[in-house]
Design an enzyme around this catalytic site. Structure first.
Site, PDB file in Angstrom:
ATOM      1  N   ASP A 177       0.805  -1.227   0.000  1.00  0.00           N
ATOM      2  CA  ASP A 177       0.000   0.000   0.000  1.00  0.00           C
ATOM      3  C   ASP A 177       0.838   1.276   0.000  1.00  0.00           C
ATOM      4  OD1 ASP A 177      -2.210  -1.621   0.132  1.00  0.00           O
ATOM      5  OD2 ASP A 177      -2.484  -1.418   2.291  1.00  0.00           O
ATOM      6  N   GLN A 676      14.404  -2.265 -25.610  1.00  0.00           N
ATOM      7  CA  GLN A 676      13.814  -0.963 -25.915  1.00  0.00           C
ATOM      8  C   GLN A 676      12.309  -1.039 -26.121  1.00  0.00           C
ATOM      9  OE1 GLN A 676      16.011   0.385 -29.360  1.00  0.00           O
ATOM     10  NE2 GLN A 676      17.434   1.570 -28.110  1.00  0.00           N
TER      11      GLN A 676
END
Length: 791
Positions: A177, A676
């Site tokens: 969280d 990439q």
């Protein structure tokens, strides 16, 4: 990668951990207890165990959290090096976790103290949330009294009371969280974001096909970080957070927003709901309520998806593995440096720097957030979450909700955005952010296509708010990008700037973008058109742009490398005694190779920044030969593509194959351009969005300063690179960065990640000197005036 005892590590021993050169007599262990945070702890467990063993300490596992400490027996077992092998890619924690009512009582803590003293354990590394860390601090405060009571009962001797009279506590925060104040990121958060974004990307495909509205519920009982960053990363139409409830009448406002987006030909709507979402009266707002509202008011086909425990599972991300490894090592160092006067501390991340903060100071601030929400002081709750959370919320509002044109004051300025260099995942998120922030601040935004070559040819078009919708999750460069520099096109580019009345330029790109910015700056004397504010946001998988610790796209590439290494290692699980040689991209910059090795648990990483020779290669082979005698009979070696002109991937493969005959065989893999490609990671989407928004705010500030004064921008501070530098976001003039650049090899002269080089070696069982953190002293929660570089 230096071999055991390799003298050429290049790291000074002048600031080593006290007692480093001799086996320490301390005994300590890791406690891993979480109430609601089944996050990715194993990298931290591995780092703590191996760093502890490396210093000569005995390290103990405590299974099942505090329950195991109370129960003792086989729940507390000594760990060895192999105990934590092959766990980096495993989610959860190998030593378990459990709630423990007994530890909440003094009687339970008395049993726990007895079990620890019997093994001589006086150092605890606790990984958990605020409840677990608070319990550890209470235990520490009572420790001496508990020992005295045990002595009175005859369970331990008076000598034991003297010998083990003080308990040291160091905490690490593990929570998906990200609900702990004092740290920019908790262990497990980034991996949870990966799970969320994977689901969002999948949903968006089908939702666009069917023109649907999706209500997506994510975890966060008391903290809206996951919901907020997910909304930023996917461009959600609306987000519900516990810290910032919607204003009264939100139902009508949200429906208007959704219908306006549909009117702009947007085929889907995404609404993200934090499970702890509330209204201004502290009443819950549920995903089902929102679905019913949309169906009733708008008649849209609306579906609810509740992610649930999916967010806690899965393989840890590269960011989480590196963060956990850094925090684990820092925790060990903190324990070794602790004295009876040292208060319990928690190891945190501030920007890109590991820091130590007083444990209870962070806990109290975390509890203060909940108190503020309970008392409906929501603006205070947002502030207490930290400036990163506050900044995320502000940027989300600016990007998600377009003001009516009548409410936007036109600035009269034209701002252009260009991509330069090789494509990098996250570029499109950065362009979207720049365009929308620019429009919201009254500028007319122009997109330049195909880099500086396209700039010279006039491939320039005004770009609007809706034109960049849905760009955050797309990889590559939608604008198009080339490595070509502007030098031979200066006159043509100047003419295009005049034609389109461009008042400022934002470059999003890699090292070519940096070189291009230098060339444009140098041409100001000949072409007054370049006397405008120009700023660059680094975006390259190589992470080699001076002026920033991180570049957009590098995290996505790192995850590709890590995922590939995981698969390769898994393929070897049934094949004993095999070593894999992996080649990564990066030019002369070894960032991907070194950090990929740290995240994947590689045995060696060859990089240009640390020269090596045939003796080092031979030593690495010997190291792997020894490893093959253990239960882990596989090896992983990562090589940066330009680490050495002669020791190529083929050469290293052949050398290892020859020297390993009869002991292990070899395989090689060149990852190439797959690093990439792909969809950008949550980190790159979020980082690209935030840093590009900040760049546009800087441009606005510069333009407003000069408005009406008729002056042109000629000072160095009007041509900058924006980047994260340790703790802060900094705009650094390119004129100053020139002195810090190795232009021949296209890398900065100093690179922060080289300080993690010894850490990678130590965790691979090599001898190396690990420098003590620059921030080894206890600090307070940061509230200074500097602009935070929270990531």
């Amino acid at each position: 990668m230096g071999a055991p005892g390799f003298p050429g590590s290049g790291f000074s021993r002048s600031r080593q951990i006290p007692g480093w050169s001799e086996p320490t007599a301390r005994k300590w262990m890791g406690v891993f207890r979480r109430m609601r945070t089944w996050s990715r702890m194993n990298a931290a467990v591995r780092a703590v165990v191996r760093m502890g063993i490396y210093t000569g300490a005995k390290v103990y596992f405590i299974y099942e959290g505090y329950q195991g400490m109370v129960d003792g027996g086989n729940n507390i077992m000594e760990a060895n090096w192999e105990s934590v092998s092959s766990i980096l890619q495993v989610g959860g924690t190998i030593i378990g976790s459990a709630r423990c009512k007994a530890f909440r009582t003094r009687e339970g803590r008395l049993k726990a103290a007895h079990n620890l003293v019997q093994l001589g354990i006086t150092n605890l590394c606790v990984i958990g949330g605020d409840g677990s860390l608070t319990g550890a601090n209470i235990f520490r405060g009572e420790w001496s009294m508990l020992l005295e009571e045990l002595a009175r009962d005859g369970k331990i001797s008076k000598e034991d009371v003297q010998k083990y009279g003080h308990l040291n506590i160091v905490g690490m925060v593990g929570s998906i969280d990200n609900d702990f104040c004092g740290t920019d990121m908790t262990i497990g958060t980034d991996s949870a974001l990966h799970r969320i974004i994977e689901v969002v990307d999948a949903i968006m495909t089908t939702a666009q096909s069917h023109q649907r509205t999706f209500v997506l519920e994510v975890m966060g009982r008391h903290c809206g970080y996951l919901a907020l960053v997910s909304a930023l990363a996917c461009g959600a139409d609306w987000v519900f957070l516990p810290e910032s409830p919607p204003e009264e009448g939100w139902q009508e406002t949200m429906c208007i927003k959704l219908s306006e987006n549909r009117a702009r030909k947007k085929r889907l709507n995404i609404i993200i709901v934090c499970e702890g979402a509330i209204d201004t009266q502290n009443k819950p707002i549920t995903s089902e309520q929102i679905r019913e509202l949309v169906v009733k008011q708008l008649g849209y086909d609306t579906r609810v998806t509740i992610l649930g425990h999916v967010q806690r599972g899965g393989t840890p991300s590269a960011f989480d593995r590196i963060l956990a490894s850094r925090m684990g090592v820092e925790a060990v160092v903190a324990l070794l440096q602790a004295t009876p006067e040292t208060p319990a501390c928690v190891v945190s991340l501030n920007g890109n720097q590991a820091v130590r903060l007083p444990l209870m100071e962070c806990v109290q601030m975390t509890q203060g957030v909940q108190k503020a929400m309970d008392e409906r002081r929501f603006s205070n709750a947002v502030q207490l979450r930290g400036r990163s959370f506050e900044g995320n919320l502000s940027i989300y509002k600016q990007l998600a909700i377009k003001k009516p044109d009548s409410q936007i004051t036109k600035s009269g300025f034209n701002v252009a955005v260009i991509n330069v260099g090789a494509p990098a995942a996250g570029m499109n998120a950065a362009v979207r952010s720049a365009v929308r922030v620019g429009i919201s601040e009254g500028h007319k935004m122009f997109a330049i296509y195909d880099g500086f070559e396209g700039f010279a040819k006039g491939q320039i078009k005004e770009i609007g708010w809706s034109d960049v919708g849905g760009w955050t999750g797309q990889g590559g460069s939608i604008l198009g990008t080339k490595r070509i520099l502007p030098g031979k096109y200066l006159e043509d580019i100047a003419a295009q700037i005049r034609t389109h009345s461009i008042n400022a330029l934002l470059i999003i790109g890699g090292f070519e973008g940096y070189l291009g910015l230098l060339e444009l700056s140098a041409a100001r004397g000949k072409h007054e058109e370049f006397c405008v504010p120009m700023v660059m946001v680094p975006a390259t998988v190589s992470n080699n742009v001076p002026g920033s610790d991180f570049s957009i796209g590098a995290d996505t590439a790192l995850n590709t490398i890590t995922d590939t290494c995981d698969r390769i290692k898994q393929s070897a699980s049934g094949t004993k005694r095999r070593v894999f040689i992996i080649e990564t991209m990066g030019g002369y910059c070894g960032y991907l190779a070194n950090m990929g090795a740290l995240a994947a648990g590689a045995d060696a990483a060859y990089i240009f920044e640390e020269p090596f020779d045939i003796r080092d290669l031979q030593s690495n082979v010997e190291h792997l030969t020894e490893k093959m005698k253990t239960c882990i009979q596989r090896g992983l070696v990562i090589r940066n593509e330009n680490c050495n002109e002669n020791y190529t991937t083929d050469f290293i493969y052949q050398l290892y194959s020859e020297e390993g005959k009869g002991v292990f065989d070899c395989r090689k893999n060149v990852l190439g351009h797959m690093q990439q490609g792909g969809a950008p990671s949550p980190f790159d989407r979020n980082f690209g969005t935030k840093i590009s928004a900040r760049a546009m705010q800087w441009i606005t500030g510069k333009l407003k300063e000069a408005q009406g004064k008729g002056r042109k921008f000629v000072n160095d501070d009007s041509v900058c690179v924006l980047g994260i530098c340790q703790r802060n976001l900094l705009f650094q003039p390119v004129a100053e960065l020139k002195e810090k650049t190795d232009f021949e090899h296209r890398i900065p002269k100093e690179q922060w990640w080289l300080k993690l080089r010894p850490l990678m070696k130590i965790l691979a069982k090599y001898k190396a000197s690990y420098e003590v953190s620059d921030m080894s002293q206890l600090e307070h929660v940061h509230t200074g005036p500097e602009e935070p570089a929270a990531i």
